[in-house]
Design a protein around this motif. Structure first.
Motif: not given
Lengths: 282, 254
Positions: A51-54, A69, A71, A74, B78, B83-84, B244, B248-253
């Protein structure tokens, strides 16, 4: 279906397709080797599962429930990634404390013992750790977290031979006590070849092989001998690659080796690293 | 939701900085008190005073705290399977808690300060943040003033911290060029281009209308701080809603 199921996952970064229609299953209680060349898409796959990227499309489920998403789901997975996401100013023992907060089954006493075995100073801040000790720090957490699924992305980065040996010993010890699913993504294939049970090979964003290591190795063999004889033998067969030295030739083949070979040819099994190179070359 | 972990971790992240902030504030207060008291004791003709405003420093501190509250926490949470959604709900609860705590401390500080001040010949004074914008009503009791001031501070703190958080999320999501445009272009647009256009072509009508609007929604014209409380809460909800949508769709860099 129990386990992690990746279904038709595609992920692009700009014009680069990191994963294309990837489908793979990670069953409970197995050690997987996730292999691929640089940029093949291994880390992208692990990042999508956790769940780090979609993904652009496709889905990932854990025991048939979508992970994204969630918990509760995850919390059953821990990914030790190449990049460190623990705050730089955090001390190692503080990281242990917080890990316990997020993963209630984290064994803090065991983590302390492992840290001592690896000579990791738990009073040090994350930013003060060398590359090797940073890997050790993350490994100690990964080995103590006690989640059903643990992913290790380049786990032995910067570790010396002694510490690598110690890590593999602890890993096997831990796994034999309480089996869990472990996915090891590494370039040091020779070192993990005897640890992993199943192999998943990714090439250019596509899974080209996902099967037990033994089955894969049984399907491949080499023949060697005079170049002309080897060429005659390999004609019409599934040749992965050839190596030539003067008049001598070695060919890697997929399929079942015949019991008897033409005179002058020798048959031999292939090790995982050699097979991987042949499968992912070109 | 792993809300408890998210809340506790993000709250702990602020503890040290809040402690240091109040330590510095207390140190400065003490320094001014003792310094000016000595000054006066030696030279009776000098009647210098310092006015340490109440609330403004906290406001700046909370804005900066909001700006520093996403990137590292997002990575850590994360990494630990949060979750976000839990991150954001935890963040809202943390902001609510911190703003409540600091609004309370600021009131206690002001209260204690008003008792201590005469001991130092009123060398150091404090002005309520509320008093900077609104005229005190003669009918208001001290208790009502404190209550008004507390809610006013709380609402403004929350809105400002939400703004800091939203800015940092926007910057996290932007690419290099986007960061440059947002970091330099937006301030330049509002601080340079817009005022020039306004005064050149509209004779300052835009800014007059803007400040008039701000005055109305904050209740400054009507002298009603409860308008500001309501406005700030609505703004906070708006900012966190945008937050939000972005989170909600942000990626972890990596």
């Amino acid at each position: 279906m129990k386990g992690i199921q990746v279904r038709n996952v595609t992920k692009t970064f700009g014009k680069v397709t990191a994963l294309e229609q990837v489908s793979v299953i990670f069953e409970p209680g197995k050690i997987y080797g996730l292999l691929g060349r640089n940029g093949a898409g291994k880390s992208t796959l692990l990042n999508i599962i956790t769940n780090r990227i979609f993904p652009d499309c496709g889905e990932v489920t854990l025991d048939e429930e979508a992970i994204q998403e969630r918990d509760a789901l995850l919390g059953k997975i821990y990914l030790m990634s190449e990049k460190t996401f623990y705050p730089e100013s955090m001390r190692v023992r503080e990281a242990f404390h917080w890990t316990k907060m997020f993963y209630p089954d984290f064994d803090q006493a065991y983590a302390e013992r492992l840290a001592a075995q690896f000579a990791l100073d738990t009073g040090k801040r994350v930013k003060a750790l060398s590359t090797g000790f940073l890997s050790i720090f993350k490994l100690v957490i990964a080995l103590s977290v006690n989640t059903p699924y643990v992913f290790l992305d380049e786990p032995v980065l910067g570790l010396d031979a002694n510490n690598r040996d110690l890590f593999y010993k602890i890993l096997i010890e831990k796994y034999s006590e309480t089996p869990f699913t472990m996915i090891i993504s590494t370039h040091l294939i020779d070192e993990v070849a005897n640890v992993i049970e199943d192999v998943v090979i990714i090439k250019n964003g596509r899974v080209i092989c996902a099967e037990p290591r033994e089955t894969l190795l049984e399907r491949a063999y080499t023949v060697s001998g005079p170049a002309a004889v080897v060429d005659t033998f390999t004609a019409g067969r599934d040749v992965l690659g050839v190596e030539t030295l003067g008049g001598f030739r070695l060919a890697y083949l997929m399929g079942t080796a015949p019991d008897t070979l033409p005179k002058g040819l020798e048959k031999a099994p292939v090790d995982l690293q050699k097979l991987f190179i042949q499968l992912t070359n070109v | 939701m792993n809300l408890q972990g998210s809340f506790r971790y993000q709250l702990a992240d602020h503890k040290k900085s809040i402690f240091i902030f109040y330590l510095i504030m207390f140190g400065l207060y003490l320094l001014f008190c003792v310094g000016l008291w000595i000054d006066r004791a030696y030279d009776q003709e000098i009647n210098s005073t310092v006015n340490l405003g109440e609330g403004m420093t906290t406001l700046i501190f909370l804005f900066v705290s909001g700006l520093c509250s996403f990137k590292e926490n997002f990575g850590m949470l994360t990494q630990n399977g949060v979750s976000r959604k839990s991150l954001l709900v935890g963040r809202i609860l943390v902001m609510a808690t911190i703003c409540l705590f600091m609004a309370l401390v600021d009131k206690v500080w002001y209260f204690v300060g008003s008792f201590l001040s005469p001991l130092f010949d009123d060398a150091v004074k404090q002005t309520l943040f509320l008093d900077l914008l609104y005229h005190r009503s003669a009918e208001d009791s001290m208790l009502l003033l404190y209550i008004k001031s507390f809610f006013f501070n709380y609402a403004v703190y929350f809105a400002v911290m939400s703004a800091g958080f939203l800015i940092t999320v926007i910057f996290y999501r932007l690419g290099k060029l986007g960061k440059l445009i947002a970091g330099a272009g937006v301030p330049a647009l509002f601080l340079i281009v817009l005022p020039i256009v306004d005064f050149q072509f509209f004779a300052g009508e835009i800014s007059r209308n803007f400040w008039s609007f701000v005055g109305r929604v904050l209740g400054i014209h009507s002298g009603n701080p409860w308008c500001a409380v309501a406005t700030c809460l609505v703004v906070s909800v708006g900012l966190m809603t945008i937050g939000w949508i972005l989170v909600r769709r942000v990626s972890l860099h990596e």
